[in-house]
Design a protein around this motif. Structure first.
Motif, PDB file in Angstrom:
ATOM      1  N   GLY A   9       0.802  -1.232   0.000  1.00 45.32           N
ATOM      2  CA  GLY A   9       0.000   0.000   0.000  1.00 45.32           C
ATOM      3  C   GLY A   9       0.823   1.265   0.000  1.00 45.32           C
ATOM      4  N   GLU A  10       2.146   1.185   0.225  1.00 46.31           N
ATOM      5  CA  GLU A  10       2.928   2.425   0.215  1.00 46.31           C
ATOM      6  C   GLU A  10       3.504   2.673  -1.167  1.00 46.31           C
ATOM      7  N   PRO A  11       3.540   3.921  -1.571  1.00 45.77           N
ATOM      8  CA  PRO A  11       3.982   4.242  -2.928  1.00 45.77           C
ATOM      9  C   PRO A  11       5.491   4.300  -3.016  1.00 45.77           C
ATOM     10  N   PRO A  12       6.029   4.181  -4.217  1.00 40.69           N
ATOM     11  CA  PRO A  12       7.462   4.303  -4.403  1.00 40.69           C
ATOM     12  C   PRO A  12       7.916   5.749  -4.240  1.00 40.69           C
ATOM     13  N   THR A  20       3.606   8.369 -10.877  1.00 42.89           N
ATOM     14  CA  THR A  20       2.358   7.716 -10.469  1.00 42.89           C
ATOM     15  C   THR A  20       1.301   8.759 -10.109  1.00 42.89           C
ATOM     16  N   ARG A  21       1.735   9.764  -9.329  1.00 39.82           N
ATOM     17  CA  ARG A  21       0.822  10.832  -8.922  1.00 39.82           C
ATOM     18  C   ARG A  21       0.202  11.498 -10.152  1.00 39.82           C
ATOM     19  N   SER A  22       1.057  11.774 -11.118  1.00 42.55           N
ATOM     20  CA  SER A  22       0.620  12.454 -12.333  1.00 42.55           C
ATOM     21  C   SER A  22      -0.357  11.573 -13.125  1.00 42.55           C
ATOM     22  N   ARG A  23      -0.107  10.251 -13.131  1.00 42.79           N
ATOM     23  CA  ARG A  23      -0.989   9.342 -13.867  1.00 42.79           C
ATOM     24  C   ARG A  23      -2.360   9.265 -13.193  1.00 42.79           C
ATOM     25  N   SER A  47      -8.197   1.819 -10.498  1.00 39.60           N
ATOM     26  CA  SER A  47      -8.206   0.725 -11.463  1.00 39.60           C
ATOM     27  C   SER A  47      -7.730   1.199 -12.840  1.00 39.60           C
ATOM     28  N   GLU A  48      -8.237   2.337 -13.288  1.00 44.01           N
ATOM     29  CA  GLU A  48      -7.843   2.883 -14.602  1.00 44.01           C
ATOM     30  C   GLU A  48      -6.358   3.249 -14.636  1.00 44.01           C
ATOM     31  N   ALA A  49      -5.858   3.761 -13.484  1.00 41.66           N
ATOM     32  CA  ALA A  49      -4.462   4.192 -13.445  1.00 41.66           C
ATOM     33  C   ALA A  49      -3.513   3.019 -13.177  1.00 41.66           C
ATOM     34  N   GLY A  50      -4.099   1.832 -12.900  1.00 41.05           N
ATOM     35  CA  GLY A  50      -3.283   0.648 -12.651  1.00 41.05           C
ATOM     36  C   GLY A  50      -2.509   0.713 -11.342  1.00 41.05           C
ATOM     37  N   VAL A  51      -3.096   1.329 -10.320  1.00 37.24           N
ATOM     38  CA  VAL A  51      -2.460   1.357  -8.989  1.00 37.24           C
ATOM     39  C   VAL A  51      -3.446   0.791  -7.974  1.00 37.24           C
ATOM     40  N   SER A  52      -2.931   0.433  -6.789  1.00 36.73           N
ATOM     41  CA  SER A  52      -3.829  -0.071  -5.742  1.00 36.73           C
ATOM     42  C   SER A  52      -4.670   1.087  -5.201  1.00 36.73           C
TER      43      SER A  52
END
Lengths: 230, 230
Positions: A9-12, A20-23, A47-52
């Motif tokens: 759950g933690e971001p890179p 990722t933020r921008s996406r 889901s659309e951005a492909g992140v949890s």
């Protein structure tokens, strides 16, 4: 032992995080435009951005935060478009019209979402309100644009009006945006016509303020404005 | 065979019906004032008014219908209060101030509910909007008041402005009401001060419109107004 970025759950960190933020933001803004505000869920965005889902919430704790980003994006785009136009005009009327048209141009893709947004933003204490503490950054970008509209105008705006006119033009923009939300005409033609009609009238009134008899009324009006803001 | 009034869920006819309708409305308006709009449910209203839920829905199919009644009630009260004050003043400034103050006086009991109401009313196609087809009756009462403000003023309002000024004063009232919703000052003192500041300025501007040089700008502004309404 896990590295911080490997925990669930933690971001890179670093540039990957920015990417990722921008996406996530791009997906959210597209969803606001295409599905509307009410139908845009954090789950759909993730889901659309492909992140949890946890990752999406990490960057934007609520839809309100995404709306703040949208406001900042729209205002930056308004400033960019207006600055190009301002370089071409010295007279006050086309300079005012340029800033107002740029406001409409930069938010037109979000027109269908405008009524949901305004209904939320008009609540007292709404973070989306253009008057809120949370909106300080985009508000100051937008108000700086109107200071540039006034400062660069030739003939120069009379000194007594130079300080207050930028705020009045920004408040007028908010009024134009309410009109724009209700505007169902093709290409928002009625809002365009309103801008092209009102800008020269404002410039004429500024010119009339040089007459002593009008000047007294203008001073009274500015006094009321200052007390209303206090 | 049952009489119509004896069927389950159907309300009694005639004066008894009027009495019930009035009781349901009174309870609803009190609940709007005391609990707020969101917390007022039809179930609560029915229970407080001592009628069945079906009966309450018969008179007011939705909370929106109750809001329409509230709008009509507030406008009728505004007209009553303003008419008393208008009999005492011939000059335009105090006549305008009287109508605006009466708008604030008649809705002040609902101030806490104002922000919820405005957020609902500002949605395009909202039946609560002052511009909606559903609001035609209270809107026309309110606009008629501003025609009286203008028609009875001495010195007389210049003919070119006489037709449009009532609409402009009514639109200004909507702006004052947005300010009022945000006004947290004691006794809504800031809204009162705004009204007392703006009314003489409007009257001065109407006076200035007699000057040929100002007249041209006023004509341009009225042209924009007419095109914006078209």
């Amino acid at each position: 032992m896990f590295e911080a970025s490997e925990r669930a759950g933690e971001p890179p960190a670093g540039s990957k995080a920015e990417e990722t933020r921008s996406r996530v933001l791009d997906v959210a803004l597209r969803s606001f435009r295409e599905r509307g505000y009410a139908k845009t869920t954090m789950r759909h965005i993730a889901s659309e951005a492909g992140v949890s889902l946890g990752n999406a919430y990490y960057y934007f704790p609520s839809k309100g935060h995404l709306v703040q980003e949208l406001y900042a994006t729209v205002v930056a785009e308004q400033a960019r478009r207006a600055t190009t136009l301002l370089a071409e005009h010295r007279a006050l009327a086309p300079r005012i019209a340029a800033a107002w048209h740029a406001a409409v141009d930069s938010s037109d893709a979000y027109h269908s979402f405008g009524s949901e947004f305004i209904s939320e933003a008009i609540r007292p204490r709404s973070p989306s309100s253009p008057f809120s503490a949370e909106s300080a950054a985009p508000r100051s970008v937008s108000q700086a644009l109107y200071r540039e509209v006034v400062a660069g105008a030739r003939p120069a705006v009379p000194p007594g009006l130079r300080d207050d006119l930028p705020l009045l033009l920004w408040l007028a923009q908010l009024g134009i945006e309410i009109f724009w939300v209700y505007d169902t005409s093709a290409g928002r033609g009625r809002t365009r016509a309103l801008i092209d009609g009102v800008a020269p009238i404002v410039a004429s009134l500024v010119g009339l303020a040089r007459l002593p008899i009008v000047r007294g009324v203008v001073d009274d009006a500015l006094g009321v404005l200052h007390r209303a803001r206090a």
